[in-house]
Design an enzyme around this catalytic site. Structure first.
Site, mmCIF file in Angstrom:
data_model
loop_
_atom_site.group_PDB
_atom_site.id
_atom_site.type_symbol
_atom_site.label_atom_id
_atom_site.label_comp_id
_atom_site.label_asym_id
_atom_site.label_seq_id
_atom_site.Cartn_x
_atom_site.Cartn_y
_atom_site.Cartn_z
ATOM 1 N N ARG A 1 0.949 -1.075 -0.166
ATOM 2 C CA ARG A 1 -0.152 -0.207 -0.113
ATOM 3 C C ARG A 1 0.695 1.587 0.215
ATOM 4 N NH1 ARG A 1 -1.961 -3.334 3.867
ATOM 5 N NH2 ARG A 1 -4.608 -4.041 3.621
ATOM 6 N N LYS B 1 -2.495 -0.928 7.519
ATOM 7 C CA LYS B 1 -4.336 -0.374 7.450
ATOM 8 C C LYS B 1 -5.195 -1.588 8.307
ATOM 9 C CE LYS B 1 -7.734 -0.639 4.530
ATOM 10 N NZ LYS B 1 -8.410 -0.232 3.166
ATOM 11 N N HIS C 1 -2.367 2.323 -6.042
ATOM 12 C CA HIS C 1 -2.688 0.918 -5.621
ATOM 13 C C HIS C 1 -2.314 0.057 -7.016
ATOM 14 C CE1 HIS C 1 -5.180 -1.499 -3.741
ATOM 15 N NE2 HIS C 1 -5.780 -2.298 -4.570
ATOM 16 N N ARG D 1 0.069 -2.523 -6.356
ATOM 17 C CA ARG D 1 -0.683 -3.401 -5.088
ATOM 18 C C ARG D 1 -0.849 -4.728 -6.165
ATOM 19 N NH1 ARG D 1 -1.190 -5.136 -0.109
ATOM 20 N NH2 ARG D 1 -3.017 -5.382 0.551
ATOM 21 N N HIS E 1 -2.902 -9.879 2.808
ATOM 22 C CA HIS E 1 -4.110 -10.096 2.801
ATOM 23 C C HIS E 1 -5.293 -11.172 3.872
ATOM 24 C CE1 HIS E 1 -4.402 -7.753 -1.085
ATOM 25 N NE2 HIS E 1 -5.798 -8.132 -1.022
ATOM 26 N N TYR F 1 -8.865 -9.673 -6.965
ATOM 27 C CA TYR F 1 -7.371 -9.119 -7.703
ATOM 28 C C TYR F 1 -7.775 -11.123 -9.214
ATOM 29 C CZ TYR F 1 -6.633 -5.738 -4.706
ATOM 30 O OH TYR F 1 -5.896 -5.240 -4.080
#
Length: 184
Positions: free
Chosen positions: A27, A54, A133, A136, A159, A168
């Site tokens: 990120r 995050k 982003h 990523r 994740h 994704y």
């Protein structure tokens, strides 16, 4: 994108930022907060410790392994940047003034987005379709297209949810093994 990066101090930083950002599926806030103390160069690659993110508000941290590249090596590029910029502590990705003077201040998260937009525009792409982003997303989509192990992808990206990562993968594998293949 990397082929369009100029051989300047800013270009050296941008190249390292783009390659490390992609290779670590970071990120933008993670990328801009990397400090020299967070790097551990090994024989096999590079370990970057992200102390807080995050999805890790309590600050347990996570270690992200960066592998060596054959075409573009994020590790060599990062080493070159650190050496050229004479970074011996503090933030890795720093602001550079218009006078070409390197500061000790980290790039802003917005700067990461602007750097990506700049290099995408140089390729003739509509820069409004890209953001911080994109590094990523680009890593995860490319890894899915390369049939990488889902859990290995999660280890890199941090994740915690398969459902989030699935978005994704679905994009990357939309036509692979399609039910309609060979019907028409």
């Amino acid at each position: 994108m990397i082929d369009n990066v100029p051989n300047t101090l800013i270009g050296c930083r941008d190249k390292a930022l783009l390659l490390v950002g992609f290779a670590g599926a970071f990120r933008r806030s993670e990328l801009t907060n990397i400090q020299l103390k967070d790097l551990s160069f090994t024989e096999d690659g590079l370990i970057i410790t992200i102390p807080k993110s995050k999805t890790d508000q309590e600050g347990k941290g996570r270690a992200v392994a960066i592998v060596r590249g054959t075409h573009c090596c994020p590790i060599n590029t990062l080493s070159d940047w650190i050496e050229r910029a004479h970074i011996d502590s503090g933030f890795i990705f720093r602001r550079i003034l218009k006078s070409n003077k390197l500061t000790k201040h980290a790039l802003s998260a917005q700067s990461v987005a602007l750097i990506i937009k700049c290099y995408m525009a140089l390729l003739g792409n509509d820069s409004s379709k890209y953001s911080a982003h994109s590094l990523r997303r680009g890593f995860l989509t490319s890894a899915a297209q390369n049939h990488a192990d889902i859990f290995k992808m999660m280890a890199v990206s941090g994740h915690r949810s398969l459902d989030t990562l699935k978005e994704y993968i679905d994009d990357a594998e939309r036509f692979i093994g399609h039910a309609g293949s060979g019907l028409l």
